[in-house]
Scaffold this active site. Structure first.
Site, PDB file in Angstrom:
ATOM      1  N   VAL A  40      48.141  75.889 -26.357  1.00  0.00           N
ATOM      2  CA  VAL A  40      47.062  76.271 -25.290  1.00  0.00           C
ATOM      3  C   VAL A  40      46.625  77.552 -25.752  1.00  0.00           C
ATOM      4  O   VAL A  40      45.072  77.649 -25.606  1.00  0.00           O
ATOM      5  CB  VAL A  40      48.027  76.757 -24.526  1.00  0.00           C
ATOM      6  CG1 VAL A  40      47.811  77.586 -23.230  1.00  0.00           C
ATOM      7  CG2 VAL A  40      49.092  75.725 -24.456  1.00  0.00           C
ATOM      8  N   PRO A  60      52.205  86.360 -34.261  1.00  0.00           N
ATOM      9  CA  PRO A  60      52.455  86.021 -35.707  1.00  0.00           C
ATOM     10  C   PRO A  60      52.481  85.508 -36.159  1.00  0.00           C
ATOM     11  O   PRO A  60      51.552  85.226 -37.672  1.00  0.00           O
ATOM     12  CB  PRO A  60      54.488  85.975 -35.343  1.00  0.00           C
ATOM     13  CG  PRO A  60      54.215  86.889 -34.338  1.00  0.00           C
ATOM     14  CD  PRO A  60      53.136  86.146 -33.215  1.00  0.00           C
ATOM     15  N   PRO A 245      33.789  59.572  14.080  1.00  0.00           N
ATOM     16  CA  PRO A 245      34.876  59.542  15.568  1.00  0.00           C
ATOM     17  C   PRO A 245      35.347  61.047  15.216  1.00  0.00           C
ATOM     18  O   PRO A 245      35.716  60.948  15.982  1.00  0.00           O
ATOM     19  CB  PRO A 245      36.235  58.697  15.255  1.00  0.00           C
ATOM     20  CG  PRO A 245      36.174  58.030  13.961  1.00  0.00           C
ATOM     21  CD  PRO A 245      35.017  58.522  13.647  1.00  0.00           C
ATOM     22  N   ASP A 268      26.094  66.883  19.546  1.00  0.00           N
ATOM     23  CA  ASP A 268      26.590  67.241  21.185  1.00  0.00           C
ATOM     24  C   ASP A 268      28.264  67.417  21.520  1.00  0.00           C
ATOM     25  O   ASP A 268      29.222  67.276  20.222  1.00  0.00           O
ATOM     26  CB  ASP A 268      27.175  65.243  20.853  1.00  0.00           C
ATOM     27  CG  ASP A 268      25.784  65.039  21.805  1.00  0.00           C
ATOM     28  OD1 ASP A 268      25.485  65.693  22.530  1.00  0.00           O
ATOM     29  OD2 ASP A 268      25.508  63.232  21.823  1.00  0.00           O
ATOM     30  N   LYS A 290      27.155  71.184  25.408  1.00  0.00           N
ATOM     31  CA  LYS A 290      27.830  72.035  26.422  1.00  0.00           C
ATOM     32  C   LYS A 290      27.791  72.176  27.696  1.00  0.00           C
ATOM     33  O   LYS A 290      26.606  72.485  28.204  1.00  0.00           O
ATOM     34  CB  LYS A 290      27.412  73.467  25.361  1.00  0.00           C
ATOM     35  CG  LYS A 290      28.580  74.558  25.862  1.00  0.00           C
ATOM     36  CD  LYS A 290      27.936  75.918  25.620  1.00  0.00           C
ATOM     37  CE  LYS A 290      26.213  76.023  25.922  1.00  0.00           C
ATOM     38  NZ  LYS A 290      26.031  77.757  24.977  1.00  0.00           N
ATOM     39  N   MET A 402      35.525  55.898  27.661  1.00  0.00           N
ATOM     40  CA  MET A 402      36.276  55.848  28.834  1.00  0.00           C
ATOM     41  C   MET A 402      36.175  57.346  29.014  1.00  0.00           C
ATOM     42  O   MET A 402      36.461  58.179  28.041  1.00  0.00           O
ATOM     43  CB  MET A 402      36.730  55.066  29.418  1.00  0.00           C
ATOM     44  CG  MET A 402      38.537  55.154  28.419  1.00  0.00           C
ATOM     45  SD  MET A 402      40.096  55.103  29.312  1.00  0.00           S
ATOM     46  CE  MET A 402      40.948  56.144  28.642  1.00  0.00           C
TER      47      MET A 402
HETATM   48  N1  SAH Z   1      28.392  56.984  20.432  1.00  0.00           N
HETATM   49  C1  SAH Z   1      29.874  57.064  20.449  1.00  0.00           C
HETATM   50  C2  SAH Z   1      30.143  56.574  22.109  1.00  0.00           C
HETATM   51  C3  SAH Z   1      30.002  57.892  23.755  1.00  0.00           C
HETATM   52  S1  SAH Z   1      31.220  57.158  24.962  1.00  0.00           S
HETATM   53  C4  SAH Z   1      30.327  55.923  19.879  1.00  0.00           C
HETATM   54  O1  SAH Z   1      30.127  55.396  19.014  1.00  0.00           O
HETATM   55  O2  SAH Z   1      31.656  56.782  19.292  1.00  0.00           O
HETATM   56  C5  SAH Z   1      31.915  58.519  24.298  1.00  0.00           C
HETATM   57  C6  SAH Z   1      33.667  58.230  24.442  1.00  0.00           C
HETATM   58  O3  SAH Z   1      34.083  58.219  23.324  1.00  0.00           O
HETATM   59  C7  SAH Z   1      34.724  58.858  25.119  1.00  0.00           C
HETATM   60  O4  SAH Z   1      34.166  58.533  26.355  1.00  0.00           O
HETATM   61  C8  SAH Z   1      35.596  58.228  24.681  1.00  0.00           C
HETATM   62  O5  SAH Z   1      36.068  57.063  25.246  1.00  0.00           O
HETATM   63  C9  SAH Z   1      35.508  57.722  23.639  1.00  0.00           C
HETATM   64  N2  SAH Z   1      35.463  57.943  21.735  1.00  0.00           N
HETATM   65  C10 SAH Z   1      34.234  59.179  20.747  1.00  0.00           C
HETATM   66  N3  SAH Z   1      35.092  59.455  19.843  1.00  0.00           N
HETATM   67  C11 SAH Z   1      36.673  59.283  20.387  1.00  0.00           C
HETATM   68  C12 SAH Z   1      37.698  59.701  19.470  1.00  0.00           C
HETATM   69  N4  SAH Z   1      37.466  60.434  18.472  1.00  0.00           N
HETATM   70  N5  SAH Z   1      38.959  58.639  20.063  1.00  0.00           N
HETATM   71  C13 SAH Z   1      39.264  58.406  21.145  1.00  0.00           C
HETATM   72  N6  SAH Z   1      37.630  57.896  22.223  1.00  0.00           N
HETATM   73  C14 SAH Z   1      37.271  58.526  21.281  1.00  0.00           C
END
Ligand code: SAH
Length: 488
Positions: A40, A60, A245, A268, A290, A402
């Protein structure tokens, strides 16, 4: 705290958590001490000699490699037990014996004399920790875990080793040699930075990495001449990037590259703080998701910002959750950019439905169960225009993007069009983000389950037989009430 502040704050928190300062020591001609004469110690001595340090080895007995170095006059050797006097004139020391008490003594005496000491394999006793090294000199990467896990550091090194081209060091040296010339030809910082960015992703770099230095030189001269005589303000551009996501490891390589060369990032609400961490440090981050009062930055304002920054010659990243072309208004944004003659690059992202399906280990299509999948947005007035009869039909998967508040209405519409109460559904909340949850049930039970779980945004609803496979993984915090599934 706004998301922007939060993101910045997050960065600061990370920096504060860094207990050790990584530095590169210039040891050329300075005296260093290695206590120990084994294999080492021989490796450490090699490293110190590579850095052109003078090395005093106290031991040594010597490993044959060290003995050869002594014979060649490359090290000073004291063939005795370690004593404090060996620290005289030393600026940096390494304790590499297999006797913990000797190593500890070296650390203690070093500390008393204000000399940094590395004790091999003992982060706690060390005032300096040797990193794992990726050497593409002059480019050097040092990887450390504050002594917590040298093995992990070595694994990371192996991964990085595999990623970096062998001749990257040549490229660094090439750039170093050209630096002054480029600085003179392009005195403005932003133009110079753009030039280097283009150079590293273009032909010149390719030639250097292929070992064709002469061709690279010629190319460099040519490109520098063009860049210096091109007085038209550099044209800005927009990258429309899907951020996925939430988990930053789900960014594409191209998204990462472009985020690293953007000047301004308009992001966003759905873009996670962890993804923002991957943006170039000195880029301007603008939160356009925001809500101030009840007003979001309007889509027109976002358009205006993109055009304005691009017109100033900046590289603008428009960073959106998931994929820009899935319920992301990406279509409107590229139309506008085209009309304004601004070049745009679109980088796809992992849309929430795919992130959620993977996270819940739930295949969106499956032979025999579901030959098709539909992505639907059920927010706002749009829900009324959907073909609910088609969405209620069996043998398919429907994924609802949704607002959580829409859930009861969606269930109601589907039931009204004949979807059975025991049709399996799953909700994935915060897919791929810390604290992700999967809630599985049926059309009959899901409202109650969601309420009990105190669902929060963002969340997705997956309807169809495949939803019954929502994973029972120990890693997922899951509210699964199979007894609550009504089979009538
Ligand atoms: N462009 C985005 C969707 C935008 S609409 C895409 O392709 O994923 C926004 C919706 O996406 C939210 O209301 C939710 O329903 C979903 N969404 C986005 N990120 C999410 C996450 N990490 N987990 C679960 N739902 C998610």
């Amino acid at each position: 705290m706004s998301q922007l502040q939060e993101a910045r704050h997050h960065r600061c928190a990370k920096v504060q958590a860094m207990d050790l300062l990584p530095v590169f020591l210039n040891l050329r001609g300075r005296l260093t001490l290695v206590v120990g004469g084994g294999a080492v110690a021989a490796r450490k001595t090699d490293l110190l000699l590579k850095a052109h340090a003078r090395v005093r080895v106290v031991a040594p007995r010597l490993h044959p490699k060290l003995a050869r170095l002594r014979e060649a006059g490359q090290i000073e050797h004291q063939a005795v037990e370690f004593a404090p006097i060996h620290f005289d004139d030393v600026q940096f020391a390494i304790a590499a014996t297999d006797q913990p008490e000797v190593n500890q003594a070296v650390a203690t005496i070093g500390a008393a004399r204000n000399i940094f000491v590395n004790v091999v394999d003992d982060g706690g006793a060390s005032s300096a920790i040797m990193p794992a090294i990726v050497d593409r000199s002059p480019l050097i990467l040092a990887i450390g875990t504050a002594g917590q896990s040298p093995t992990l550091a070595r694994r990371v090194r192996a991964q990085i080793e595999a990623m970096l081209p062998e001749r990257l060091g040549d490229l660094a040296a090439f750039a170093g040699a050209a630096r002054e010339r480029v600085r003179r030809a392009l005195p403005q910082l932003d133009r110079r930075r753009r030039f280097w960015d283009q150079l590293f992703s273009g032909r010149v770099a390719g030639e250097v990495l292929a070992g064709k230095t002469r061709e690279a030189e010629a190319q460099l001269d040519e490109q520098l001449r063009i860049a210096a005589t091109d007085h038209v303000a550099a044209r800005g551009e927009v990258y429309l990037i899907g951020a996925g996501p939430g988990d930053p490891d789900l960014l594409t390589l191209r998204a990462l590259q472009l985020l690293q060369q953007s000047d301004v990032v308009l992001y966003d609400r759905l873009v996670s703080a962890a993804v923002l961490e991957r943006v170039r440090r000195d880029a301007q981050l603008i939160d356009v998701g925001k809500q101030s009062g009840s007003h979001r930055v309007t889509q027109q304002r976002i358009h205006a910002l993109m055009v304005e920054y691009a017109a100033r010659g900046l590289r603008v990243a428009r960073l959106k959750g998931g994929d820009p072309f899935i319920f992301g208004r990406g279509g409107e944004e590229i139309d506008l950019l085209r009309r304004s003659n601004i070049p745009v690059t679109v980088v796809p992202g992992v849309t929430a439905a795919l992130g959620a399906a993977a996270a819940a280990c739930l295949p969106l299509t499956q032979r025999g169960l579901s030959p098709s999948v539909t992505f639907v947005t059920a927010t706002g007035e749009g829900a009324a225009d959907l073909d609910w009869r088609a969405l209620a039909a069996p043998l398919q998967t429907v994924v609802f993007y949704m607002g959580v508040a829409q859930l009861p209405r969606i269930v109601e519409h589907l039931r009204a069009q004949g979807a059975p109460g025991d049709r399996p559904v799953a909700i994935v909340e915060r897919a791929t983000l810390p604290g992700q949850r999967v809630i599985a049930g049926s059309l009959n039970t899901i409202n109650e389950l969601a309420q009990r779980a105190r669902l929060i945004a963002p969340a997705l609803l997956i309807v169809g037989e495949v939803a019954s496979r929502a994973v029972h993984s120990a890693q997922l915090l899951q509210t699964h009430l199979s007894s609550g599934v009504d089979k009538t």
